[in-house]
Design a protein around this motif. Structure first.
Motif, PDB file in Angstrom:
ATOM      1  N   ALA A  54       0.841  -1.198   0.000  1.00  0.00           N
ATOM      2  CA  ALA A  54       0.000   0.000   0.000  1.00  0.00           C
ATOM      3  C   ALA A  54       0.872   1.242   0.000  1.00  0.00           C
ATOM      4  CB  ALA A  54      -0.930   0.012   1.209  1.00  0.00           C
ATOM      5  N   LEU A  55       0.361   2.299  -0.624  1.00  0.00           N
ATOM      6  CA  LEU A  55       1.079   3.561  -0.736  1.00  0.00           C
ATOM      7  C   LEU A  55       0.131   4.710  -0.430  1.00  0.00           C
ATOM      8  CD1 LEU A  55       3.462   5.380  -1.619  1.00  0.00           C
ATOM      9  CD2 LEU A  55       2.707   5.042  -3.998  1.00  0.00           C
ATOM     10  N   TYR A  56       0.492   5.490   0.576  1.00  0.00           N
ATOM     11  CA  TYR A  56      -0.290   6.656   0.980  1.00  0.00           C
ATOM     12  C   TYR A  56       0.586   7.905   0.850  1.00  0.00           C
ATOM     13  CZ  TYR A  56      -3.344   3.207   3.258  1.00  0.00           C
ATOM     14  OH  TYR A  56      -4.178   2.145   3.518  1.00  0.00           O
ATOM     15  N   ALA A  57      -0.046   9.050   0.677  1.00  0.00           N
ATOM     16  CA  ALA A  57       0.701  10.306   0.612  1.00  0.00           C
ATOM     17  C   ALA A  57      -0.178  11.455   1.060  1.00  0.00           C
ATOM     18  CB  ALA A  57       1.216  10.569  -0.800  1.00  0.00           C
ATOM     19  N   SER A  58       0.446  12.437   1.659  1.00  0.00           N
ATOM     20  CA  SER A  58      -0.215  13.704   1.952  1.00  0.00           C
ATOM     21  C   SER A  58      -0.806  14.255   0.663  1.00  0.00           C
ATOM     22  CB  SER A  58       0.817  14.681   2.527  1.00  0.00           C
ATOM     23  OG  SER A  58       0.432  16.024   2.345  1.00  0.00           O
ATOM     24  N   PRO A  59      -1.935  14.968   0.727  1.00  0.00           N
ATOM     25  CA  PRO A  59      -2.568  15.490  -0.493  1.00  0.00           C
ATOM     26  C   PRO A  59      -1.845  16.653  -1.150  1.00  0.00           C
ATOM     27  CG  PRO A  59      -3.814  16.136   1.445  1.00  0.00           C
ATOM     28  CD  PRO A  59      -2.780  15.172   1.921  1.00  0.00           C
ATOM     29  N   LEU A  60      -0.817  17.217  -0.519  1.00  0.00           N
ATOM     30  CA  LEU A  60      -0.126  18.359  -1.119  1.00  0.00           C
ATOM     31  C   LEU A  60       0.668  17.928  -2.354  1.00  0.00           C
ATOM     32  CD1 LEU A  60       1.072  20.209   2.098  1.00  0.00           C
ATOM     33  CD2 LEU A  60      -0.858  20.777   0.620  1.00  0.00           C
ATOM     34  N   GLN A  61       0.872  18.872  -3.271  1.00  0.00           N
ATOM     35  CA  GLN A  61       1.459  18.547  -4.567  1.00  0.00           C
ATOM     36  C   GLN A  61       2.837  17.912  -4.437  1.00  0.00           C
ATOM     37  OE1 GLN A  61       1.385  21.776  -7.398  1.00  0.00           O
ATOM     38  NE2 GLN A  61       2.702  20.736  -8.870  1.00  0.00           N
ATOM     39  N   VAL A 145       4.130   2.221   2.469  1.00  0.00           N
ATOM     40  CA  VAL A 145       4.914   3.440   2.275  1.00  0.00           C
ATOM     41  C   VAL A 145       3.978   4.632   2.454  1.00  0.00           C
ATOM     42  CG1 VAL A 145       6.268   4.834   0.665  1.00  0.00           C
ATOM     43  CG2 VAL A 145       6.557   2.339   0.723  1.00  0.00           C
ATOM     44  N   ILE A 146       4.405   5.590   3.264  1.00  0.00           N
ATOM     45  CA  ILE A 146       3.638   6.814   3.491  1.00  0.00           C
ATOM     46  C   ILE A 146       4.552   7.995   3.193  1.00  0.00           C
ATOM     47  CG2 ILE A 146       2.372   8.218   5.152  1.00  0.00           C
ATOM     48  CD1 ILE A 146       1.735   5.687   6.704  1.00  0.00           C
TER      49      ILE A 146
END
Length: 211
Positions: A54-61, A145-146
């Motif tokens: 799984a891969l997550y990320a903050s919504p900022l560009q 991964v975050i």
């Protein structure tokens, strides 16, 4: 089943010619150097020969762009996770070297332990811990991964190792495109690794986006 390891990746260098504190401001993208840094982080994760589920990320560009090489390497979609976003900061859009000399801003500095100029450290820890916990539980196997930001990653580190939340921002061990790795034990999350795969690219980098 749950995830094996959680890798918290910081974004790469941001295109910021005005050298302002960008915080949550929109439209701050990666520089060309930042894109190379993000690729270095993805390459490091690939070299570990581990499954990433799984891969997550903050919504900022800048974090979404930093997550892109990881997504391509592992064939994953990037899931936006607002709880790992950069904290709100009263100095967004300002050059800190100038802002700190202005008496009108001094009241914002009255309580560095909270801190008074932005989101409380305890709030950052709570949302980061919840996001990591949920990602760990929601991933049936492999690693997670975050992609996040320096201060949220450092606050989670501080919480896990029992360090004071108040700190000197210049002494955070969380370089551009660095990877801080955690595992879950019966006692909670523990930090098991830190690497700086973009270190060779960092000598000319600008890193003034947050405090």
């Amino acid at each position: 089943m749950v995830a094996d390891q959680i890798h918290l990746v910081r974004h790469g260098e941001v295109h910021n010619p005005s050298r302002v504190l960008y915080g949550r401001l929109p439209a701050f993208r990666l520089s060309e150097l930042g894109e190379r840094m993000a690729q270095a982080a993805a390459d490091d994760l690939v070299s570990r020969d581990r499954t990433v589920g799984a891969l997550y990320a903050s919504p900022l560009q800048r974090t979404q762009e930093s997550a892109a090489p990881v997504a391509a390497a592992f064939g994953l979609a990037v899931v936006a996770e607002p709880r790992v976003i950069e904290p709100f900061n009263e100095f967004e859009g300002k050059r800190m070297s100038r802002a700190l000399k202005n008496p009108l801003n001094w009241s914002k500095l009255r309580n560095p332990s909270r801190p008074s100029w932005g989101e409380p450290y305890a709030s950052i820890v709570n949302r980061m811990t919840a996001a990591v916990e949920d990602a760990w539980r929601a991933t049936p196997s492999g690693d997670v991964v975050i992609v996040s930001h320096q201060l949220p990653i450092w606050m989670l580190h501080s919480s896990v190792v029992g360090a004071p939340y108040r700190h000197d921002p210049r002494k955070r061990r969380c370089a551009l495109s660095s990877i801080t790795t955690f595992e879950r034990t019966e006692q909670g999350f523990v930090e098991v690794g830190y690497v700086d795969p973009a270190a060779r690219l960092s000598s000319g980098a600008t890193d003034v986006g947050a405090v």
